[in-house]
Design a protein around this motif. Structure first.
Motif, short mmCIF file in Angstrom:
data_model
loop_
_atom_site.label_atom_id
_atom_site.label_comp_id
_atom_site.label_asym_id
_atom_site.label_seq_id
_atom_site.Cartn_x
_atom_site.Cartn_y
_atom_site.Cartn_z
N UNK A 132 106.95 34.42 12.56
CA UNK A 132 105.71 33.67 12.74
C UNK A 132 104.92 33.59 11.44
N UNK A 133 104.89 34.69 10.69
CA UNK A 133 104.21 34.69 9.40
C UNK A 133 104.83 33.66 8.45
N UNK A 134 106.16 33.58 8.46
CA UNK A 134 106.85 32.62 7.59
C UNK A 134 106.64 31.18 8.04
N UNK A 135 106.32 30.99 9.31
CA UNK A 135 106.10 29.64 9.84
C UNK A 135 104.67 29.15 9.64
N UNK A 136 103.83 29.99 9.07
CA UNK A 136 102.40 29.67 8.93
C UNK A 136 102.14 28.77 7.72
N UNK A 137 102.67 27.55 7.80
CA UNK A 137 102.38 26.59 6.73
C UNK A 137 101.90 25.26 7.30
N UNK A 138 101.69 25.24 8.62
CA UNK A 138 101.17 24.04 9.26
C UNK A 138 102.23 23.03 9.66
N UNK A 139 103.48 23.26 9.29
CA UNK A 139 104.52 22.29 9.57
C UNK A 139 105.57 22.80 10.57
N UNK A 140 105.37 23.98 11.10
CA UNK A 140 106.40 24.57 11.97
C UNK A 140 105.87 24.99 13.33
N UNK A 141 104.91 24.26 13.85
CA UNK A 141 104.31 24.62 15.13
C UNK A 141 105.36 24.58 16.25
N UNK A 142 106.30 23.66 16.19
CA UNK A 142 107.35 23.58 17.20
C UNK A 142 108.21 24.82 17.23
N UNK A 143 108.54 25.34 16.06
CA UNK A 143 109.34 26.57 15.98
C UNK A 143 108.54 27.77 16.51
N UNK A 144 107.26 27.80 16.19
CA UNK A 144 106.41 28.88 16.69
C UNK A 144 106.31 28.79 18.21
N UNK A 145 106.19 27.58 18.73
CA UNK A 145 106.13 27.39 20.18
C UNK A 145 107.42 27.85 20.85
N UNK A 146 108.55 27.61 20.21
CA UNK A 146 109.84 28.06 20.76
C UNK A 146 109.88 29.58 20.87
N UNK A 147 109.38 30.26 19.84
CA UNK A 147 109.32 31.73 19.90
C UNK A 147 108.39 32.18 21.03
N UNK A 148 107.27 31.49 21.18
CA UNK A 148 106.32 31.83 22.24
C UNK A 148 106.94 31.60 23.61
N UNK A 149 107.72 30.55 23.76
CA UNK A 149 108.35 30.27 25.06
C UNK A 149 109.38 31.33 25.43
N UNK A 150 110.12 31.84 24.45
CA UNK A 150 111.06 32.93 24.71
C UNK A 150 110.30 34.17 25.15
N UNK A 151 109.20 34.47 24.45
CA UNK A 151 108.38 35.64 24.81
C UNK A 151 107.78 35.46 26.20
N UNK A 152 107.32 34.25 26.52
CA UNK A 152 106.73 33.95 27.83
C UNK A 152 107.76 34.15 28.94
N UNK A 153 108.98 33.71 28.72
CA UNK A 153 110.03 33.91 29.73
C UNK A 153 110.27 35.41 29.96
N UNK A 154 110.26 36.17 28.89
CA UNK A 154 110.43 37.62 29.00
C UNK A 154 109.28 38.25 29.79
N UNK A 155 108.06 37.83 29.50
CA UNK A 155 106.89 38.36 30.22
C UNK A 155 106.98 38.02 31.70
N UNK A 156 107.36 36.80 32.01
CA UNK A 156 107.48 36.41 33.42
C UNK A 156 108.54 37.23 34.14
N UNK A 157 109.64 37.52 33.47
CA UNK A 157 110.69 38.34 34.07
C UNK A 157 110.18 39.76 34.31
N UNK A 158 109.47 40.31 33.34
CA UNK A 158 108.92 41.66 33.51
C UNK A 158 107.88 41.69 34.63
N UNK A 159 107.08 40.61 34.77
CA UNK A 159 106.12 40.54 35.87
C UNK A 159 106.82 40.53 37.22
N UNK A 160 107.93 39.79 37.33
CA UNK A 160 108.71 39.79 38.59
C UNK A 160 109.20 41.20 38.89
#
Length: 141
Positions: free
Chosen positions: A73-101
């Motif tokens: 995420x630090x390496x993506x902080x140049x304003x041009x990689x929001x899609x890649x950051x979102x992909x990382x967030x979506x993977x984390x979100x899926x993991x959180x949802x699984x842990x919540x279940x």
């Protein structure tokens, strides 16, 4: 991260960021935080951008990102990689949802066992303890 020399010692950086000095050194070892050059006086100096970097890493960890992911995420902080950051967030979100279940299932089992404990009368085996004792027993013996 800012490359300019700063005004803080590593101890001051750690205090400002709310971490231990060892955490700063570990982040440097992992390549997450710059290691300033050691001047003739022998004390490395850090800037406000370094405080922001440490706080960013800690915030990412609180959201469940690993140190490697925080580094990505630090390496993506140049304003041009929001899609890649979102992909990382979506993977984390899926993991959180699984842990919540999983946690909801644990909640249900514990609730049932706690109710069974409260309704047990006399000298009977505690339903919670009895269940836990049987969990580790090999099947078929």
């Amino acid at each position: 991260m800012q490359k300019a020399s700063g005004t803080m010692s590593i101890g001051a950086l750690a205090r400002a960021a709310g971490v231990h000095v060892e955490t700063i050194r570990f982040y440097q070892l992992k390549g997450l935080l710059r290691t300033p050059a050691r001047p003739a006086q022998g004390i490395r100096r850090y800037a406000g951008a370094d405080v922001a970097g440490v706080r960013f890493i800690k915030a990412a960890q609180r959201l469940g990102f690993s140190l490697d992911e925080a580094g990505q995420l630090l390496r993506l902080d140049d304003g041009a990689h929001c899609g890649e950051a979102a992909a990382l967030a979506e993977v984390r979100l899926a993991d959180v949802r699984e842990r919540l279940r999983d946690l909801r299932g644990v909640e249900s089992v514990l609730s049932t066992l706690a109710q069974a404990c409260h309704s047990a009368r006399g000298k009977v085996s505690c339903p919670l303890i009895s269940t836990l004792q049987q969990v580790d027993r090999p099947r078929g013996r």
